[in-house]
Design an enzyme around this catalytic site. Sequence first.
Site, PDB file in Angstrom:
ATOM      1  N   GLU A  27       4.027   5.849  -5.036  1.00  0.00           N
ATOM      2  CA  GLU A  27       4.027   4.814  -6.080  1.00  0.00           C
ATOM      3  C   GLU A  27       2.867   5.037  -7.062  1.00  0.00           C
ATOM      4  OE1 GLU A  27       4.571   0.797  -4.519  1.00  0.00           O
ATOM      5  OE2 GLU A  27       6.549   1.341  -3.767  1.00  0.00           O
ATOM      6  N   GLU A  82      11.488   4.151   0.821  1.00  0.00           N
ATOM      7  CA  GLU A  82      11.130   2.769   1.163  1.00  0.00           C
ATOM      8  C   GLU A  82      12.295   1.879   0.741  1.00  0.00           C
ATOM      9  OE1 GLU A  82       7.258   1.230   0.097  1.00  0.00           O
ATOM     10  OE2 GLU A  82       6.340   3.198   0.413  1.00  0.00           O
TER      11      GLU A  82
HETATM   12  O1  AHR Z   1       5.992  -1.152   2.409  1.00  0.00           O
HETATM   13  C1  AHR Z   1       4.982  -1.919   1.834  1.00  0.00           C
HETATM   14  C2  AHR Z   1       4.504  -1.362   0.507  1.00  0.00           C
HETATM   15  O2  AHR Z   1       5.517  -1.440  -0.434  1.00  0.00           O
HETATM   16  C3  AHR Z   1       4.117   0.095   0.500  1.00  0.00           C
HETATM   17  O3  AHR Z   1       2.819   0.301   0.936  1.00  0.00           O
HETATM   18  C4  AHR Z   1       4.238   0.453  -0.950  1.00  0.00           C
HETATM   19  O4  AHR Z   1       4.550   1.814  -1.136  1.00  0.00           O
HETATM   20  C5  AHR Z   1       5.309  -0.472  -1.453  1.00  0.00           C
HETATM   21  O5  AHR Z   1       4.930  -1.123  -2.619  1.00  0.00           O
END
Ligand code: AHR
Length: 494
Positions: free
Chosen positions: A173, A296
């Site tokens: 990110e 994610e």
């Molecule tokens: O999964 C929680 C958070 O969500 C992670 O650390 C980040 O990559 C995303 O914003």
Amino acid sequence: MEKYLINPNQRIAKINKNIYGHFSEHLGRCIYEGIYVGEDSKIPNVNGMRKDVVKALKEMGIPVLRWPGGCFADEYHWKDGIGPKDNRKKMINTHWGGVVEDNSFGTHEYFELCRQLGCDTYINGNVGSGSVQELSEWVEYITFDGVSPMSELRAENGHKEPWKLDYIGIGNENWGCGGCMDPEYYGCLFKRYNTYCRDYKAGEHIHRIACGPGDANYHWTREVMDKVKHHANGLSLHYYTVTGTWQHKGSATEFDNNEYNTTISKAYKIEELINNHLAVMDSVNPQKWVQLIVDEWGTWFDVEPGTNPGFLYQQSTMRDAIVAALTLNIFNKHADRIMMANIAQTVNVLQSVILTDGEKMVKTPTYYVFKMFKEHQNNTLLGSYLTTDYISAKDNNNAEFPHLIESASIDENGIIYSTIANTSLNKSSKIKCQIADRKVKSVKAEIITADCRDKNEFGKKEAVKIEKFEDFRKLSDGFTVNVPACSVVKFTIE
Ligand code: AHR
């Protein structure tokens, strides 16, 4: 009666087992307590890893585990987490609850965990606050088999043999917590960091993952792809299903039927995001060198009342199971372009498959979906089509989602697996399934079904789990079935 056609002659792509992957960050009680309790814990463990959790994850078929973050990755300095534990540096985990991170779980512990799980390895490197040298040396430390400062350091720390690293994420990110960068700048940094991550062992390529977009940031995809297309194997996409707003996401367990529909409609948005990001990627790189990695995904609700807001601990219900089944069917359908996906996160954080409380452990409804779907791993995706009506989510601008969603695959012995989710809260669905050009010998089925608010709780009988399902009729070329409302069903067809 809905019509369902599965075509064993239409073999689309291999479903990479890593589509069923997981993600564990140094966040809340995911790693510490949830997975790693240390060798001296009274909780039964092998080299510090909880025996109950490792066993459950293996039974579920965990194929790959991403670590150490998330946002944590871009402030993690791997050298703090090696060597004698008493000498390891302590730091503040500024992203997640401001707690002390004692670095007792580091590189050696991660590879030991993956050894116990028998899964592929995926580390996420630090680009936001780490140096090129630091990342380069991490790869050398993990994978180099010759004489070098890092391989000698690894041996001094008790591991002479190198480990196998399957994937490396170059930042996380980086448009946000990973350094607030512009895509053009990040794309250049990717190339620089990536250059010094060497493939030390002939024939063992480390798959390189570039930081991709969150949600619908197509500009990020276009610009980063333009820079990395000759170098990256994968581009990551992050998408969370947030039912309310980021400020008020809603409760994980207390919700009404309209909120349920909103959740499912928002989860379904992932299909649009996958299609659109792939279209952008293909416009920059028609040769399709770079695969999509959804590293994610999952539901994100308000934390359980009374828990640390920075720990992202949420319960999980049958609603989450429907989200998981819908999403995994969509990933299967895109098996030709999705190389890996990692639900967030494995234990005690967000849409976990496992929750722990001291010595106690429960398997969530999502756990059972992953377990039910595990036969799809490494199978071949088949052409399939199921007619369906659509349900509209009144509180989400009438966004629509399919009442039924499925995927079908075939294994090397010719056995067909079909997984169907009925997302409706109150309508069962009669389906007639026909398998093209096949005499069907036998059909077996399993189901997960419950009230959408049902959950599994510590010390109580499981309310949501896989059960045998017999309410179908075999035909010479398929079967008919009435799929109950709010359920996930798997058919095994020989
Ligand atoms: O999964 C929680 C958070 O969500 C992670 O650390 C980040 O990559 C995303 O914003």
